[in-house]
Design an enzyme around this catalytic site. Structure first.
Site, PDB file in Angstrom:
ATOM      1  CE1 TYR A  67      -2.824  -4.176   8.171  1.00  0.00           C
ATOM      2  CE2 TYR A  67      -0.703  -3.354   7.407  1.00  0.00           C
ATOM      3  CZ  TYR A  67      -1.632  -3.510   8.416  1.00  0.00           C
ATOM      4  OH  TYR A  67      -1.379  -2.981   9.665  1.00  0.00           O
ATOM      5  CB  SER A 125       0.420   0.303   8.591  1.00  0.00           C
ATOM      6  OG  SER A 125       1.493  -0.470   8.084  1.00  0.00           O
TER       7      SER A 125
END
Length: 259
Positions: free
Chosen positions: A142, A129
């Site tokens: 995250y 990501s």
């Protein structure tokens, strides 16, 4: 190839994209109806196995099935997110993030590695990501898992540099999937953050695999922001501080700035 997270938004798009390019896939996820739809769309090319990667016995079944299928590529696309201010996350949510996004991915990769090493050409493709390069408010948990996944990918690539296993890392930016709560999409619109479709992400992942690119960051502005974050993080600190009121408006209670 073995592809995890196939019942998610990006995962389903990846299966369609890779099968459309002629690949034969063993896919796994936790939602059986989504997996059945994939096998129906790609008869003879896609085999599905419902599994929970956080369970050791399910990972063992996957590895055995991958061995029987002769898989030479592992695409780690499984993941979960919990958007919210870090102070609002529960112990259970933090544990779920780390277990699926990181621990289970490492365990599955390690278990399948002997098979990949024995192949004429083996592949490990980790979907990371942008938040594995840029620490972002409201995404602390995250980010922790995706920063770690990026570090794992880099270390494994260097560890296997004298083998025939290729280790790639592809980092999508914000993507429009069912994993996003409505307030997250509203926040991205308010911040003018570009959101890709899962199909576009899948197409770019396929191209990265075909080109053998070891590191791929999707999105031009995101690549620039990541470079700035590495070289002059204070500039990024100030830019994101200006976004805090908007971020808190959508995912947390507003509060005064601290000195």
């Amino acid at each position: 190839m073995l592809l995890t997270g196939a019942s998610g938004g990006i995962g389903q798009a990846l299966v369609d994209e890779l099968a459309g390019a002629g690949a034969r896939l063993l896919v796994t996820g936790r939602r059986q109806p989504a997996l059945e739809a994939l096998t129906a769309r790609h008869p003879g090319q896609v085999t599905a196995l419902v599994a929970d990667l956080t369970r050791a016995d399910d990972r063992h079944r996957l590895v055995e099935s991958a061995r029987e299928a002769g898989c030479t590529m592992l695409v780690n696309a499984a993941g979960v997110n919990r958007v919210g201010l870090f102070e609002s996350l529960s112990d259970e949510e933090i544990e779920a993030l780390v277990t699926l996004n990181l621990t289970s991915t490492l365990q599955l990769t390690r278990a399948l590695l002997p098979q990949l090493l024995a192949a004429e050409h083996g592949w490990v493709v980790n979907l990371g990501s942008t938040f594995g390069t840029i620490g972002y408010p409201g995404q602390a948990g995250y980010c922790a898992t995706k920063f770690a996944l990026r570090g794992f990918t880099q270390a494994l690539r260097r560890e296997l540099a004298d083998t025939r296993v290729h280790v790639l890392h592809v980092a999508p930016r914000a993507t429009r999937t069912g994993m996003n709560a409505p307030e997250v999409e509203e926040m991205n619109r308010a911040l003018s953050n570009t959101m890709d479709s899962p199909q576009r992400v899948a197409r770019l992942v396929r191209r990265a695999i075909e080109a053998g690119r070891e590191e791929t960051q999707l999105g031009g502005p995101e690549r620039l922001f990541a470079r700035l974050n590495a070289l002059v993080p204070g500039v990024v600190d100030r830019a994101l501080r200006r976004q805090l009121p908007t971020i808190r408006r959508f995912i947390g209670k507003p509060r005064g700035d601290t000195p």
